[in-house]
Write a protein that holds these residues in place. Structure first.
Motif, short mmCIF file in Angstrom:
data_model
loop_
_atom_site.label_atom_id
_atom_site.label_comp_id
_atom_site.label_asym_id
_atom_site.label_seq_id
_atom_site.Cartn_x
_atom_site.Cartn_y
_atom_site.Cartn_z
N PHE A 68 30.38 11.27 43.03
CA PHE A 68 29.07 11.03 42.43
C PHE A 68 28.92 11.87 41.17
O PHE A 68 29.44 12.99 41.09
N THR A 69 28.18 11.33 40.20
CA THR A 69 27.87 12.07 38.97
C THR A 69 26.40 11.91 38.64
O THR A 69 25.90 10.79 38.53
N ILE A 70 25.72 13.04 38.48
CA ILE A 70 24.33 13.02 38.06
C ILE A 70 24.29 13.26 36.55
O ILE A 70 25.04 14.08 36.01
N SER A 71 23.41 12.53 35.87
CA SER A 71 23.24 12.70 34.44
C SER A 71 21.80 12.37 34.09
O SER A 71 21.05 11.84 34.92
N ARG A 72 21.42 12.67 32.87
CA ARG A 72 20.05 12.38 32.44
C ARG A 72 20.03 12.03 30.96
O ARG A 72 20.88 12.48 30.20
N ASP A 73 19.03 11.25 30.60
CA ASP A 73 18.78 10.90 29.22
C ASP A 73 17.32 11.25 28.95
O ASP A 73 16.42 10.49 29.32
N ASN A 74 17.08 12.39 28.33
CA ASN A 74 15.70 12.83 28.13
C ASN A 74 14.95 11.94 27.14
O ASN A 74 13.73 11.85 27.20
N ALA A 75 15.68 11.28 26.26
CA ALA A 75 15.02 10.36 25.32
C ALA A 75 14.48 9.13 26.05
O ALA A 75 13.52 8.50 25.59
N LYS A 76 15.09 8.79 27.18
CA LYS A 76 14.66 7.63 27.97
C LYS A 76 13.89 8.04 29.22
O LYS A 76 13.54 7.19 30.03
N ASN A 77 13.67 9.32 29.38
CA ASN A 77 12.93 9.83 30.56
C ASN A 77 13.55 9.33 31.87
O ASN A 77 12.84 8.93 32.80
N THR A 78 14.87 9.36 31.92
CA THR A 78 15.57 8.79 33.06
C THR A 78 16.70 9.70 33.54
O THR A 78 17.41 10.29 32.72
N VAL A 79 16.84 9.79 34.85
CA VAL A 79 17.97 10.46 35.45
C VAL A 79 18.78 9.42 36.23
O VAL A 79 18.21 8.47 36.77
N TYR A 80 20.09 9.61 36.24
CA TYR A 80 20.99 8.65 36.86
C TYR A 80 21.83 9.31 37.95
O TYR A 80 22.08 10.51 37.93
N LEU A 81 22.28 8.48 38.86
CA LEU A 81 23.26 8.92 39.84
C LEU A 81 24.33 7.83 39.92
O LEU A 81 24.08 6.76 40.47
N GLN A 82 25.48 8.11 39.34
CA GLN A 82 26.61 7.20 39.42
C GLN A 82 27.37 7.50 40.70
O GLN A 82 27.83 8.63 40.90
N MET A 83 27.50 6.49 41.55
CA MET A 83 28.14 6.67 42.84
C MET A 83 29.37 5.79 42.92
O MET A 83 29.27 4.56 42.87
N ASN A 84 30.52 6.40 43.01
CA ASN A 84 31.80 5.69 43.12
C ASN A 84 32.44 5.96 44.48
O ASN A 84 32.07 6.90 45.18
#
Length: 125
Positions: A68-84
């Motif tokens: 899993f990888t957590i990331s964020r895009d503060n310009a889009k006000n979004t956090v992600y969780l990539q799950m492989n």
């Protein structure tokens, strides 16, 4: 107040991938550290991953490290969780949460101030 809305859950076979998103509104998103938690049926909610306000620090539970990888895009006000490489034991409702201190303090859910409603992830064997 911060409002959080998760999306991206679904049904996937073991070994597959999903990308969860959590869109935030309300206060300044970049002020908050963000976390992902999950809850399987009949089990307590558990920490999955967290990221600091500008993404410089991340933390994962041992069972998802390397998958899993957590990331964020503060310009889009979004956090992600990539799950492989998903496994059946990854099944559960996934929640995102916001910590107003902006730093990754730990894995305990009471450290977080705001929560989304969750998105279901089901991994079939």
């Amino acid at each position: 107040q911060v409002q959080l809305v998760e999306s991206g859950g679904g049904l996937v076979q073991a070994g597959g991938s999903l990308r969860l998103s959590c869109a935030a509104s309300g206060r300044t998103f970049s002020n908050y550290a963000m976390g992902w938690f999950r809850q399987a049926p009949g089990k307590e909610r558990e920490f999955v991953a967290a990221i600091s306000r500008f993404g410089g620090t991340t933390r994962y539970r041992d069972s998802v490290k390397g998958r899993f990888t957590i990331s964020r895009d503060n310009a889009k006000n979004t956090v992600y969780l990539q799950m492989n490489s998903l496994k059946p034991e990854d099944t559960g409702i996934y929640y995102c949460a916001a910590d107003r201190t902006g730093v990754v303090r730990g894995a305990s859910s009471p450290l977080y101030d705001y929560w989304g409603q969750g998105t279901q992830v089901t991994v079939s064997s």
